[in-house]
Design an enzyme around this catalytic site. Structure first.
Site, mmCIF file in Angstrom:
data_model
loop_
_atom_site.group_PDB
_atom_site.id
_atom_site.type_symbol
_atom_site.label_atom_id
_atom_site.label_comp_id
_atom_site.label_asym_id
_atom_site.label_seq_id
_atom_site.Cartn_x
_atom_site.Cartn_y
_atom_site.Cartn_z
ATOM 1 N N GLY A 1 -1.433 0.139 -1.738
ATOM 2 C CA GLY A 1 -0.796 1.636 -1.774
ATOM 3 C C GLY A 1 0.269 1.776 -1.168
ATOM 4 C CB ALA A 2 3.078 -0.115 0.584
ATOM 5 C CG LEU B 1 6.020 -2.721 -2.149
ATOM 6 C CD1 LEU B 1 6.225 -3.935 -1.113
ATOM 7 C CD2 LEU B 1 7.155 -2.446 -2.759
ATOM 8 N N GLY B 2 3.244 -2.189 -6.085
ATOM 9 C CA GLY B 2 2.397 -2.658 -7.092
ATOM 10 C C GLY B 2 1.220 -3.735 -6.862
ATOM 11 C CB SER B 3 -1.057 -4.039 -4.026
ATOM 12 O OG SER B 3 -1.301 -2.701 -3.748
ATOM 13 C CB SER B 4 -3.814 -1.773 -7.840
ATOM 14 O OG SER B 4 -2.573 -0.842 -8.511
ATOM 15 C CG ASP C 1 2.952 -0.108 -11.111
ATOM 16 O OD1 ASP C 1 4.169 0.425 -11.543
ATOM 17 O OD2 ASP C 1 2.510 0.166 -10.106
ATOM 18 C CB ALA D 1 0.249 -8.097 -8.286
#
Length: 338
Positions: A114-115, A117-120, A164, A122
């Site tokens: 949720g920051a 940086l495209g965590s979901s 993303d 990735a």
């Protein structure tokens, strides 16, 4: 056992506006989510997550994650840890024509949830790639990016863009405008990231921009102006030599556009006190430009600075929990073990 990793990203320009068909330029960075997949015989899915800015947990379910893990974190982060994995599993099952396939899945990520940086993205990209490879049905990158986008689209109730997932799949810098996605040849850019330790609610932030855009013509014009910034930045990158270090003039012009982009995002209500504090700390340290990255509301900023000054300044900024230099991830999704 199949192990696949995919990179996170920062937005050079264009977040939020990309939802409305305006272009965006995200850049993959060497912070990765790694997904390990092992097929199983009973049709169940067992997910074990570590290093997702949560306490580690494991949850097993037959068809869907009906009972979530018992961890004291906001619901959007739980959905990021399980909902996106579940969507990736469904896409992999569909692609491999294996609707009853079960998996043991382990997620290990360097990317905070949720920051911005495209965590979901990735996790979804690496998850689909690992699961289809484990089933003997690997996908080409275009189909992988399409399926990863569909997974995010489903989880985010139709509010996702292709930016993303396409960036995480392909690596490097990419241009996304609606369904038109392409990779850009760019020189290495001196990214510095600051993280406030928090996370914005992407759904609420996107809905807030949509409400403003629907109510006020000037808010719609602001979204359009972000698209104009992207086009200007894209023309600067197109004229640069990707094989050479970027010139000081190029970095300065890109930084100026980033500053304007942040101001417009702030006007749309998606910045926060901590993000603004980090942006100004970066600028006052000599960064050529700085802006929030991602949905906003908390999370990360990205700055351009080839020196150590911005990273050092952010490390001593009270609202910044972590600061680091981020290299461009040129190879996108990759197999680590198979």
């Amino acid at each position: 056992m199949t192990v696949v990793s995919a990179p996170g990203k920062v937005y050079l320009f264009g977040e939020h506006a990309v939802v409305y068909g305006e272009p965006a330029v995200p850049c993959a960075i060497e912070k990765r989510a790694t997904v390990t997949v092992e097929p199983r015989d009973d049709g169940h899915v067992r997910v074990e997550a570590q290093d997702l800015t949560l306490n580690g947990f494991a949850v097993e379910y037959a068809d869907s994650p009906a009972s979530g893990p018992d961890v004291d974190v906001p619901k959007p982060l739980i959905e990021a840890a399980t909902g996106y994995v579940d969507a990736a599993v469904e896409q992999a099952r569909d692609a491999a024509d294996a609707p009853a396939a079960g998996f043991d899945i382990s997620v290990d990520s360097e990317i905070p949830l949720g920051a911005g940086l495209g965590s979901s993205a990735a996790v979804v990209v690496a998850g689909i790639d690992a699961a289809t490879r484990a089933l003997g049905e690997p996908l080409d990158r275009r189909e992988l990016a399409d399926r990863a986008y569909q997974a995010e689209y489903d989880v985010q109730d139709g509010q996702a863009s292709r930016a993303d997932t396409f960036c995480s799949t392909m690596g490097g810098a990419v241009r996304v405008e609606g369904d038109d996605c392409s990779r850009l040849e760019t020189p290495e850019l001196p990214f510095v990231v600051g993280f406030d330790g928090g996370a914005g609610d992407t759904g609420q932030l996107v809905a807030g921009v949509r409400s403003l855009r629907d109510r006020y013509e000037f808010a719609a014009d602001t979204v359009d102006a972000i698209g104009d910034i992207v086009r200007e930045g894209e023309s600067l990158l197109a004229a640069a030599d990707p094989e050479s270090d970027p010139s000081a003039e190029l970095i300065g012009e890109l930084g100026e556009l980033m500053d304007i982009n942040h101001g417009l995002l702030s006007a749309l209500g998606v910045s926060s006190r901590s993000l603004d504090t980090m942006v100004w700390a970066a600028r006052e340290a000599g960064a050529d430009g700085a802006k929030l990255t991602g949905a906003g509301g908390g999370g990360c900023i990205v700055a351009l600075d080839a020196t150590a000054e911005t990273e050092t300044s952010l490390q001593y900024t009270p609202d910044c929990e972590q600061a680091f230099r981020a290299e461009l991830a040129t190879d996108g999704v990759r197999v680590e073990d198979e």
